[in-house]
Scaffold this motif. Sequence first.
Motif, PDB file in Angstrom:
ATOM      1  N   LYS A  63      -7.545   7.170 -21.275  1.00 50.06           N
ATOM      2  CA  LYS A  63      -8.019   7.102 -20.000  1.00 50.06           C
ATOM      3  C   LYS A  63      -9.187   7.072 -18.723  1.00 50.06           C
ATOM      4  O   LYS A  63      -9.695   6.593 -18.764  1.00 50.06           O
ATOM      5  N   GLY A  64     -10.435   7.516 -20.429  1.00 49.00           N
ATOM      6  CA  GLY A  64     -11.814   7.745 -19.540  1.00 49.00           C
ATOM      7  C   GLY A  64     -11.952   8.962 -18.859  1.00 49.00           C
ATOM      8  O   GLY A  64     -12.629   9.183 -17.921  1.00 49.00           O
ATOM      9  N   TRP A  65     -10.799  10.159 -19.010  1.00 45.83           N
ATOM     10  CA  TRP A  65     -10.908  11.000 -18.001  1.00 45.83           C
ATOM     11  C   TRP A  65     -11.134  11.665 -18.590  1.00 45.83           C
ATOM     12  O   TRP A  65     -11.980  12.106 -20.144  1.00 45.83           O
ATOM     13  N   MET A  66     -12.095  13.209 -18.036  1.00 47.30           N
ATOM     14  CA  MET A  66     -12.764  14.116 -18.516  1.00 47.30           C
ATOM     15  C   MET A  66     -12.154  15.073 -19.467  1.00 47.30           C
ATOM     16  O   MET A  66     -11.399  15.729 -19.036  1.00 47.30           O
ATOM     17  N   VAL A  67     -13.426  15.369 -20.583  1.00 46.97           N
ATOM     18  CA  VAL A  67     -11.828  16.176 -21.808  1.00 46.97           C
ATOM     19  C   VAL A  67     -13.258  17.168 -21.742  1.00 46.97           C
ATOM     20  O   VAL A  67     -14.942  17.197 -21.798  1.00 46.97           O
ATOM     21  N   ILE A  68     -12.979  18.270 -21.598  1.00 51.38           N
ATOM     22  CA  ILE A  68     -14.084  19.516 -22.398  1.00 51.38           C
ATOM     23  C   ILE A  68     -13.178  20.756 -22.932  1.00 51.38           C
ATOM     24  O   ILE A  68     -11.911  20.830 -23.044  1.00 51.38           O
ATOM     25  N   HIS A  69     -14.005  21.342 -23.921  1.00 51.80           N
ATOM     26  CA  HIS A  69     -13.168  22.175 -24.599  1.00 51.80           C
ATOM     27  C   HIS A  69     -13.820  23.755 -25.555  1.00 51.80           C
ATOM     28  O   HIS A  69     -14.828  23.419 -23.955  1.00 51.80           O
ATOM     29  N   THR A  70     -13.298  24.747 -24.569  1.00 54.96           N
ATOM     30  CA  THR A  70     -14.554  26.330 -25.073  1.00 54.96           C
ATOM     31  C   THR A  70     -13.908  26.467 -26.759  1.00 54.96           C
ATOM     32  O   THR A  70     -12.648  25.880 -27.784  1.00 54.96           O
ATOM     33  N   ARG A  71     -14.713  27.221 -26.900  1.00 56.98           N
ATOM     34  CA  ARG A  71     -15.204  28.053 -28.540  1.00 56.98           C
ATOM     35  C   ARG A  71     -15.299  29.545 -27.676  1.00 56.98           C
ATOM     36  O   ARG A  71     -16.202  29.863 -27.359  1.00 56.98           O
ATOM     37  N   GLU A  72     -14.053  30.389 -28.382  1.00 58.08           N
ATOM     38  CA  GLU A  72     -14.719  32.016 -27.845  1.00 58.08           C
ATOM     39  C   GLU A  72     -15.090  32.255 -29.099  1.00 58.08           C
ATOM     40  O   GLU A  72     -15.123  32.297 -30.204  1.00 58.08           O
ATOM     41  N   GLY A  73     -16.639  32.773 -28.856  1.00 57.51           N
ATOM     42  CA  GLY A  73     -17.611  33.600 -30.166  1.00 57.51           C
ATOM     43  C   GLY A  73     -18.653  34.296 -29.467  1.00 57.51           C
ATOM     44  O   GLY A  73     -18.675  35.277 -27.760  1.00 57.51           O
ATOM     45  N   PRO A 122     -18.698  13.163 -29.748  1.00 57.37           N
ATOM     46  CA  PRO A 122     -19.970  13.015 -29.128  1.00 57.37           C
ATOM     47  C   PRO A 122     -19.334  12.688 -27.231  1.00 57.37           C
ATOM     48  O   PRO A 122     -18.943  11.799 -27.042  1.00 57.37           O
ATOM     49  N   GLY A 123     -20.458  13.464 -26.216  1.00 59.82           N
ATOM     50  CA  GLY A 123     -20.510  13.575 -25.243  1.00 59.82           C
ATOM     51  C   GLY A 123     -19.434  14.323 -24.541  1.00 59.82           C
ATOM     52  O   GLY A 123     -19.154  14.131 -23.174  1.00 59.82           O
ATOM     53  N   GLU A 124     -18.785  14.888 -25.222  1.00 56.21           N
ATOM     54  CA  GLU A 124     -17.898  16.248 -24.460  1.00 56.21           C
ATOM     55  C   GLU A 124     -18.658  16.692 -24.622  1.00 56.21           C
ATOM     56  O   GLU A 124     -18.511  17.596 -25.131  1.00 56.21           O
ATOM     57  N   LEU A 125     -18.263  18.080 -23.230  1.00 57.94           N
ATOM     58  CA  LEU A 125     -18.554  18.829 -23.009  1.00 57.94           C
ATOM     59  C   LEU A 125     -17.627  19.973 -24.029  1.00 57.94           C
ATOM     60  O   LEU A 125     -16.572  20.037 -24.048  1.00 57.94           O
ATOM     61  N   VAL A 126     -18.641  21.006 -24.719  1.00 61.68           N
ATOM     62  CA  VAL A 126     -17.816  22.399 -25.912  1.00 61.68           C
ATOM     63  C   VAL A 126     -19.227  23.730 -24.375  1.00 61.68           C
ATOM     64  O   VAL A 126     -20.675  23.479 -24.282  1.00 61.68           O
ATOM     65  N   ILE A 127     -18.165  24.503 -24.002  1.00 63.53           N
ATOM     66  CA  ILE A 127     -17.876  25.448 -23.727  1.00 63.53           C
ATOM     67  C   ILE A 127     -18.437  26.853 -25.026  1.00 63.53           C
ATOM     68  O   ILE A 127     -16.979  26.624 -25.218  1.00 63.53           O
TER      69      ILE A 127
END
Length: 220
Positions: A63-73, A122-127
């Motif tokens: 759909k072209g909607w925003m995707v964000i991922h997180t990583r605990e560390g 690529p281009g998806e934010l990783v927090i």
Amino acid sequence: MITVEAKPFAYAFPPDRTALIVIDMQRDFVEPGGFGETLGNDVGLLRAIIPTVADLLALFRDKGWMVIHTREGHKADLSDLHLAKRDRGSPTLKIGDPGPMGRILIQGEPGHDIIPENYPLPGELVIDKPGKGSFYNTGLAGHLEANGITHLVVAGVTTEVCVQTTLREANDRGYECLLVEDATESYFPAFKQATLDMIRAQGGIVGWTAPLAALKAAAG
Ligand code: TIU
């Protein structure tokens, strides 16, 4: 607006102001030999949601909607690790100790990486986050604000720890949140159920929950 059949009532979201946030789908939590297993947990339970999380990611990407991922560390020098976190439980290995997938829960180690099935594009934010919540000590709030995000669709592990903490942090900051029921899992099935129940209790005191099928049906 898109309206999803959800609990405790319909969840309406504006797709251009909505982000999917996938919490901590890392090897350290869902593969043997990582942080989750050192805490005494059966990681097999968590692996069951991997295909559903992949489907959810595909929906947002299509759909072209925003995707964000997180990583605990934590940083390699452990400067962002409180003793209150390091000393919890009776793990066989503590955060920072060497394990089969590198140092436990340390940024840049193989175990800290997101699993290939749910890997960011690529281009998806990783927090990267040192805590359980995704807002504590991260740039997430600034990113959401800069992009005009008002609604969050949430998935990942574990339901009652990092997922629930993130939902509560987000709710306090004014975000309208939907937790995708079959795209989140806990090492403790009863805790997952209790978390779903408490999020949507009292008229959705923290947010809404719905299965992925309901979100897909609404998205069309
Ligand atoms: N132990 C547990 O259930 N979870 C965590 O430590 N971190 C996350 O939930 N990501």
